[in-house]
Design a protein around this motif. Sequence first.
Motif, short mmCIF file in Angstrom:
data_model
loop_
_atom_site.label_atom_id
_atom_site.label_comp_id
_atom_site.label_asym_id
_atom_site.label_seq_id
_atom_site.Cartn_x
_atom_site.Cartn_y
_atom_site.Cartn_z
N MET A 264 0.82 -1.21 0.00
CA MET A 264 0.00 0.00 0.00
C MET A 264 0.86 1.26 0.00
O MET A 264 0.58 2.21 -0.72
N ASP A 265 1.89 1.28 0.82
CA ASP A 265 2.86 2.37 0.81
C ASP A 265 4.11 1.88 1.53
O ASP A 265 4.24 0.69 1.80
N GLU A 266 5.03 2.81 1.85
CA GLU A 266 6.30 2.39 2.44
C GLU A 266 6.18 1.79 3.83
O GLU A 266 7.13 1.18 4.31
N ARG A 267 5.05 1.93 4.47
CA ARG A 267 4.92 1.37 5.82
C ARG A 267 3.60 0.66 6.05
O ARG A 267 3.21 0.42 7.18
N THR A 268 2.92 0.28 4.97
CA THR A 268 1.65 -0.43 5.12
C THR A 268 1.53 -1.52 4.06
O THR A 268 1.76 -1.26 2.88
N THR A 269 1.17 -2.72 4.49
CA THR A 269 1.02 -3.85 3.59
C THR A 269 -0.20 -4.66 3.98
O THR A 269 -0.39 -4.96 5.17
N ARG A 270 -1.00 -4.99 3.02
CA ARG A 270 -2.10 -5.93 3.27
C ARG A 270 -1.61 -7.33 2.90
O ARG A 270 -0.93 -7.50 1.88
N VAL A 271 -1.94 -8.31 3.72
CA VAL A 271 -1.44 -9.66 3.50
C VAL A 271 -2.61 -10.63 3.47
O VAL A 271 -3.57 -10.50 4.22
N PHE A 272 -2.50 -11.62 2.57
CA PHE A 272 -3.50 -12.67 2.45
C PHE A 272 -2.78 -14.01 2.55
O PHE A 272 -1.90 -14.32 1.74
N PHE A 273 -3.14 -14.79 3.56
CA PHE A 273 -2.54 -16.10 3.77
C PHE A 273 -3.54 -17.18 3.40
O PHE A 273 -4.71 -17.13 3.82
N LEU A 274 -3.07 -18.16 2.63
CA LEU A 274 -3.85 -19.36 2.35
C LEU A 274 -3.10 -20.55 2.91
O LEU A 274 -2.04 -20.93 2.39
N PHE A 275 -3.59 -21.12 3.99
CA PHE A 275 -3.04 -22.35 4.55
C PHE A 275 -3.96 -23.50 4.17
O PHE A 275 -5.19 -23.40 4.32
N TYR A 276 -3.39 -24.59 3.68
CA TYR A 276 -4.22 -25.72 3.29
C TYR A 276 -3.46 -27.03 3.52
O TYR A 276 -2.24 -27.09 3.41
N PHE A 277 -4.22 -28.06 3.89
CA PHE A 277 -3.66 -29.33 4.31
C PHE A 277 -4.35 -30.47 3.55
O PHE A 277 -5.57 -30.43 3.37
N GLU A 278 -3.58 -31.45 3.14
CA GLU A 278 -4.19 -32.62 2.52
C GLU A 278 -5.16 -33.27 3.50
O GLU A 278 -6.26 -33.67 3.14
N SER A 279 -4.72 -33.35 4.75
CA SER A 279 -5.58 -33.89 5.80
C SER A 279 -4.97 -33.56 7.14
O SER A 279 -3.78 -33.23 7.24
N LEU A 280 -5.79 -33.62 8.16
CA LEU A 280 -5.34 -33.52 9.54
C LEU A 280 -5.91 -34.73 10.27
O LEU A 280 -6.86 -35.36 9.82
N LYS A 281 -5.31 -35.05 11.40
CA LYS A 281 -5.80 -36.21 12.13
C LYS A 281 -6.52 -35.80 13.40
O LYS A 281 -6.34 -34.70 13.93
N ILE A 282 -7.36 -36.68 13.87
CA ILE A 282 -8.05 -36.46 15.14
C ILE A 282 -7.02 -36.61 16.26
O ILE A 282 -6.30 -37.61 16.31
#
Length: 365
Positions: A264-282
């Motif tokens: 956005m400017d020299e001191r501001t950033t928008r961030v988008f994270f995509l975390f994804y997993f094939e599977s998780l366990k109980i």
Amino acid sequence: MTPAPDAPPGFETAGTLRQQARAAGMDPNYWYAVEEVRRVKPGSVVEVVFWKHSIALFRGADGKFQAVENRCAHRQLKLSIGDVKGCRLVCAYHGWEYGGEGRPPGVPYDTDGRGMPRLAIRTYPVKIRYGLVWLFPGDPELAEERRIPDIPELEGPGRWACVPLRFTWSAHHSMVIDNVSDFTHAHLHRRYRPFDGANLTRCETVGDNVHLSYDTRVGRGRISGLFVDHKRLNTNRMELCYEYPYQWSNTDDSIKHWLFVLPMDERTTRVFFLFYFESLKIPLLPVRIPRFAMTAVMKISNRLLIAPLLSQDRFALEAEQEGYEEHWDARPYEFNPVVQAFQEVTVRKWREHLANGSGNGDARG
């Protein structure tokens, strides 16, 4: 003797690599994630900013997204303070209407027979992918040549569960990139332990990409580690890449993420994270969580585990930004070579963009 300036230098006057990286913008000739689709309802408009340029993103009654320069050609009011009428964006002052072509079709009052002048504001290509709205702020003729990153795991009937996270951090985008791939800051995350004992085994720049590998213990948190099947997966190694202007990681082709930054400017950033997993366990059982339940699990995980973890990064990065602004001329000490590699690519890409005729380096290319 001329006293040193109180503020960090601009890109053209910066002396060190770090100073140049902290003043650099990003090449606008890429697709940038700017918002989550679900947060822009039909009939609404929001302001997004790419490197000091304001853009009005609006969604018509038909559900389609359009983006225009955020100013009315009449009196220069921000169009994002107006409203959406059907599939047009209406200025709040005199009611001038704009569609995706950027030209007002007329005005809602008598022009005394003089007709409308040939007015136009800039428009931006828009795409929807992975639950995110993407804009192309550069040369629109290049929009089809550039690709939004392909993430096959997030497409098709067998796609993995993923719930995007987005934040606005008061830090330069180069600091964010340094942070997410520099695993020497495990101390910051000692409570959550997303990684531990990192040993860098590869750091190679290939074109505009910096490829990394770490031998590191992934997902060893007291709670989060219970959901990872360490017996089935090799969670002792992680591959990462700064694939300019994006960043991704991969653990045994089963635990992955992408980071998309919006400078956005020299001191501001928008961030988008995509975390994804094939599977998780109980937890405590050798049984995988069913695919149909993964989205619900990801929503809970984002709120209780991942967002608090990322808030630690935000704390550190915003403190680093303040520290840099006060001590920008201090000698940098970097012991992880990945940081220099990232900054070299960031600086080179911005210098190439400026050399290609953008003049002041704005989003218009």
